[in-house]
Enzyme design. Structure first.
Site, mmCIF file in Angstrom:
data_model
loop_
_atom_site.group_PDB
_atom_site.id
_atom_site.type_symbol
_atom_site.label_atom_id
_atom_site.label_comp_id
_atom_site.label_asym_id
_atom_site.label_seq_id
_atom_site.Cartn_x
_atom_site.Cartn_y
_atom_site.Cartn_z
ATOM 1 N N ASP A 150 0.689 -1.038 -0.339
ATOM 2 C CA ASP A 150 0.072 0.054 0.368
ATOM 3 C C ASP A 150 1.016 1.298 0.109
ATOM 4 O O ASP A 150 1.577 0.764 -0.210
ATOM 5 C CB ASP A 150 -1.413 0.161 0.930
ATOM 6 C CG ASP A 150 -0.252 0.327 2.406
ATOM 7 O OD1 ASP A 150 1.265 -0.705 2.506
ATOM 8 O OD2 ASP A 150 -0.959 1.035 3.129
ATOM 9 N N GLU A 206 -0.048 -0.962 5.890
ATOM 10 C CA GLU A 206 1.140 -0.433 6.335
ATOM 11 C C GLU A 206 0.850 1.336 7.087
ATOM 12 O O GLU A 206 1.453 1.723 7.746
ATOM 13 C CB GLU A 206 3.199 -0.963 6.267
ATOM 14 C CG GLU A 206 3.481 0.040 7.201
ATOM 15 C CD GLU A 206 4.371 1.057 7.090
ATOM 16 O OE1 GLU A 206 4.873 1.349 7.936
ATOM 17 O OE2 GLU A 206 3.978 1.517 6.038
ATOM 18 N N HIS A 230 6.497 9.584 1.304
ATOM 19 C CA HIS A 230 5.380 10.113 1.758
ATOM 20 C C HIS A 230 4.961 11.675 1.201
ATOM 21 O O HIS A 230 3.818 12.359 1.776
ATOM 22 C CB HIS A 230 5.122 10.246 3.111
ATOM 23 C CG HIS A 230 5.248 9.263 4.028
ATOM 24 N ND1 HIS A 230 4.938 8.906 5.307
ATOM 25 C CD2 HIS A 230 5.581 7.599 3.269
ATOM 26 C CE1 HIS A 230 4.801 7.758 5.839
ATOM 27 N NE2 HIS A 230 5.329 6.731 4.451
#
Ligand SMILES: [Zn+2]
Length: 463
Positions: A95, A157, A422
């Site tokens: 993910d 996660e 991110h």
């Protein structure tokens, strides 16, 4: 490299290099699947990335199952090694984080593209490259695996691994291994490999401060009656001493390895403004990796735009506290709570609630598995890895350490300081990625040797 070394290091490295074009093509394929696990997004994509991952593992001869235990689908695959050989579990997650504003990206996040030796895309590094490093290691040993391999690729996660404890409980026997490789961390710099041997733990608390049972006119009562926001500010100010060290007593604190890490590098990586100093004492890396730290991450109060001349009756803040790697999270919560309540000025009411907690990790970084890993990294990079810490928390590492106390846990990774996991423009350094794949393939061979020569384990001759 030792003369008695029977692992054909160069040959394995050559095989991996020859495999890289296909490994990269498959990585791009995975990156094109926008498998954002956050609930607000279409979860069919997470299912699709689980299936694509399962397909890659099946193609390497693993028996594969997709399991869901109330959360996102995880992929478990297994293939036996030679009799007597150890079993290695390889972890990654399929993910990804949301993209944020797509306009902040220089190219569409789910259309992987190479620029200056880096592959850009959401998940291109974190952590689809982790999946592909495992696949590359399997391919390098196709048909003659030196160890048994279990691959575990998690699907949530990025949203906190909520169902991981249940997966470990229900499928733990299948995941049991002598060594566990968790490929979701980073190397120290381009060309400088690292093993992540410590992670900080964390707690997140909500502090509510109340002084009044309703809001009143600030002109009529201000001066005699305290407002809750002012009181909250004082409570929060009490978290640190004047040097910027955490003022909470009774928390553990450690020292990080003595690595070169300059204030310039910290400033560049964090975007610290000119003239703004760092906080805390001890080395920068100890402050970032092994000492506790608190940050106020949110406040509920009237906005500046809509504020009126009213004494605020109640205000609250969210505080994130990072903990030393060996700290007990519940103990830390009690200390933090006690400390915050003690800061209350003027008898203001202070309540502290625990919102989230996670244990840190401090590896037992010695023994044959770590020795094998250090040699494999040196084979791949031409220099020994450094032990690093990570200031952030990866709760799943503690979950594995708790579930498999006898397994050696290696935290490796594909990221480097410029990866921007991110963030916008996440990318993978392709040269480093090749070394990561080479290192993992050699590691499997070295762990296979370990069983052959170590602890008297018998293993039949094979080609
Ligand atoms: Zn990750």
């Amino acid at each position: 490299m030792s003369g008695s070394d029977s692992v054909p290091v160069e040959e394995i490295a050559e095989r991996v290099r020859a495999l890289m074009p296909q490994v990269r093509a498959d990585l791009e394929g995975l990156t094109r699947i926008p498998s954002i696990s956050l609930s607000a997004y279409d979860q069919a994509t997470v299912r699709a990335s689980a299936e694509a991952t399962a397909e890659l593992l099946r193609a390497e001869g693993l028996s594969v199952e997709i399991v869901s235990e109330g959360g996102r689908p995880a992929v478990i695959g297994h293939i036996d090694g030679p009799p007597g050989a150890p079993t290695v579990m390889l972890y990654a997650h399929h993910d990804v984080q949301p993209t944020g504003e797509e306009s902040d990206w220089d190219s569409p996040p789910f259309e992987p593209v190479e620029r200056d030796g880096r592959l850009y895309g959401r998940g291109a590094a974190d952590d689809k490259a982790g999946i592909m490093a495992h696949v590359a290691a399997l391919r390098a040993h196709a048909g003659r695996l030196p160890v048994g391999v279990t691959v575990f690729v998690e699907g949530e996660e990025e949203i906190g691994s909520d169902s991981l404890p249940t997966i470990l409980e229900r499928h733990g026997e299948r995941l049991r291994a002598d060594a566990i490789v968790l490929a979701d961390s980073m190397n120290w710099a381009i060309g400088e490999p690292a093993l992540t041997t410590t992670l900080r733990g964390m707690i997140r608390v909500v502090v509510t401060v109340s002084t009044l049972d309703h809001g009143v006119h600030s002109g009529m009562f201000g001066g005699a009656v305290p407002d809750a926001l002012m009181a909250l500010v004082r409570v929060l100010a009490g978290l640190h001493d004047d040097a910027g060290d955490l003022a909470v007593e009774g928390l553990r604190s450690g020292h990080a390895a003595d690595l070169e890490f300059s204030e310039e590098r910290l400033r560049a990586e964090s975007g610290l403004l000119d003239g703004v100093g760092t906080i805390g004492s001890d080395s920068l890396l100890s402050r970032l990796w092994t000492k506790p730290a608190a940050t106020v991450i949110g406040i509920d109060a009237p906005t500046v735009e809509t504020a009126s001349n009213t004494l605020v009756p109640t205000a609250r803040a969210k505080v994130s506290v990072r903990l030393a790697p060996d700290e007990d999270d519940l103990h830390a919560f009690e200390r933090v709570k006690e400390h915050l309540v003690r800061q209350a000025p003027w008898g203001a009411r202070v309540e502290v609630e625990l919102e989230e907690r996670g244990l840190g990790f401090a590896a037992d970084a010695d023994g044959p598995v770590y020795d094998a890993a250090r040699r494999a990294f040196e084979d791949a990079w031409g220099r020994a890895p450094v032990d690093i810490g990570v200031g952030g928390s990866i709760p799943f590492v503690a979950a594995f350490a708790e579930r498999f106390p006898d397994a050696a846990i290696l935290v490796t990774g594909v990221e480097d300081p410029d990866t921007r996991a991110h963030g916008a423009n996440e990318s993978l350094h392709l040269g480093e990625f090749e070394r990561v794949c080479v290192a993992e393939a050699i590691l499997l061979a070295r762990l296979g040797e370990l069983a052959a020569t170590g602890a008297g384990t018998e293993r039949p001759e094979r080609r």
